[in-house]
Design an enzyme around this catalytic site. Sequence first.
Site, PDB file in Angstrom:
ATOM      1  N   HIS A 120     -72.617  82.448  23.741  1.00  0.00           N
ATOM      2  CA  HIS A 120     -72.674  81.641  22.303  1.00  0.00           C
ATOM      3  C   HIS A 120     -73.257  80.130  22.659  1.00  0.00           C
ATOM      4  O   HIS A 120     -72.890  79.582  23.516  1.00  0.00           O
ATOM      5  CB  HIS A 120     -71.181  81.353  21.708  1.00  0.00           C
ATOM      6  N   ASP A 199     -62.369  80.763   8.675  1.00  0.00           N
ATOM      7  CA  ASP A 199     -63.398  79.786   9.160  1.00  0.00           C
ATOM      8  C   ASP A 199     -64.449  79.808   8.178  1.00  0.00           C
ATOM      9  O   ASP A 199     -65.128  78.793   7.839  1.00  0.00           O
ATOM     10  CB  ASP A 199     -63.752  80.299  10.362  1.00  0.00           C
ATOM     11  N   ARG A 206     -66.940  72.301   4.810  1.00  0.00           N
ATOM     12  CA  ARG A 206     -67.383  71.371   5.621  1.00  0.00           C
ATOM     13  C   ARG A 206     -68.638  71.047   5.481  1.00  0.00           C
ATOM     14  O   ARG A 206     -69.345  69.705   5.501  1.00  0.00           O
ATOM     15  CB  ARG A 206     -67.216  71.674   7.051  1.00  0.00           C
ATOM     16  N   SER A 221     -63.777  76.244  15.020  1.00  0.00           N
ATOM     17  CA  SER A 221     -64.447  77.141  14.298  1.00  0.00           C
ATOM     18  C   SER A 221     -65.191  78.385  15.260  1.00  0.00           C
ATOM     19  O   SER A 221     -65.195  79.655  15.163  1.00  0.00           O
ATOM     20  CB  SER A 221     -65.466  76.461  13.654  1.00  0.00           C
TER      21      SER A 221
END
Length: 475
Positions: A120, A199, A206, A221
């Site tokens: 990731h 999330d 957010r 997250s």
Amino acid sequence: MNEEFCKFFFIFLLFRPFRLTEPLIQGKIETTREGGDPIRVCDIIDKKKNGLALTAGEIKELVEGYTKGRIPDYQMSAFLMAVYFQGMTEEEVFDMTQVMLHSGEQISLDQIPGIKVDKHSTGGVGDKTTLVIGPLVAACGGKVSKLSGAGLGFTGGTKDKLEAIPGYQTSIPKERFYEIVNQVGVSVVGQNENIAPADKKIYALRDVTATVESIPLIASSIMSKKLASGCDKILLDVTVGSGAFMKDLEQARKLAQTMVDIGERGGVPTVAMLTDMDVPLGNAVGNLLEVKEAMDTLQGRGPADFTELCMEMSAQMLWMAELVKDHDEGRRRVERRISSGEAYEKFVEMIEAQGGSRSFLEKKENFQRAEIQESFVAREEGYLVKMDTKGCGNASMLLGAGRKKLGDTIDPDAGLVFCKKKGDYVQKGETIAKLYTNQSSLLPDAKRMLEASLFFGAQKPEKDPLILDWIGGTI
Ligand code: URA
């Protein structure tokens, strides 16, 4: 008698003590602690506002309550802002991750034999690593099962890049996903809606409350989604610089360490590398343009920085998957698979397995379809001393390659390709980048944005290392 009872019952209803799990009055949502005492959401926010650590129960109450619609946006926004300023302890971040991870489905990859290593990146401009690493690791014998999201910010995500290839299906049945990973060695699909829905809802909030750039919020997250995706180990690429969430190395180190700790506590060995995002990665920014650059890289003719990063990450993944005895052996293997052509063939196989075609990939003109192709030339002579990478990403977005807001459509042909990057000397009138778009009205703003993102000087700037550090390492 009956009348008396009714009166009594009515008075009881009016004055009964609150023991509810549902909203009552604005700002006074109540619920119960394990022992039966009420917890007011407002008190939890206040506790965080004053820098105190929350219990697992309090975090669960907030996150679950918000996800299920019991807690309104304004209270969650206040909580997120309190976290933004006060931070969270290691324990709190882990608890937050666990609640978000358990808010939805957890994928099982048991049908795929071997050690599954997921990767990731915390994001950046020109980041197309999955398109190269997936097939490269698969060509080396690894199994890559990747869930990728659409772009969250100014550039497209991996899902957008793959969907730019006609016919490529990012939404396929689970059984077919396992089958492709087992047969081809790699499958990249869109992130399942049921993964960490908490999330998803919190991230959207957010995004509009200026609370994205918070280490505990980013770490929980990302890791909630990674841990829900069923992998055995995780390799993180934490980007640093003007095109990344983390602008300086110290902050990036903190984010990396926080995510490594969450992974380790969750029983999933995690390694993080810190990489430079003070310049765009590679030369291409834009969906099909990036697919083309990924294909070139798999054939050994990609830009040096991007090729190096992909080879290092792939070597690390092979080592973590215990397919090679160390990183160096992994590195030698990936280099061989690129020069033999096997890595590129694996990419074509992956695209074909998910509905794309070799004939599309092999026609060069398919990657140059934009009606408007214009050179962006230097107005002055000198070294390109600094690039505001986020600004470069925004220029590409303004050409149509990214989303200004959630739900916007992306033009797969749009974007830009740099011919010059930080450290290069540029003559007046020389082409710095080639711009691609299908709408001429988008050009002026994009050019202005790019102009404002490039800085020239007389002194050649020092070359920044691409890989700044490694964190973790229990593989
Ligand atoms: N990517 C995510 O998935 N979450 C964040 O908070 C930031 C980037």
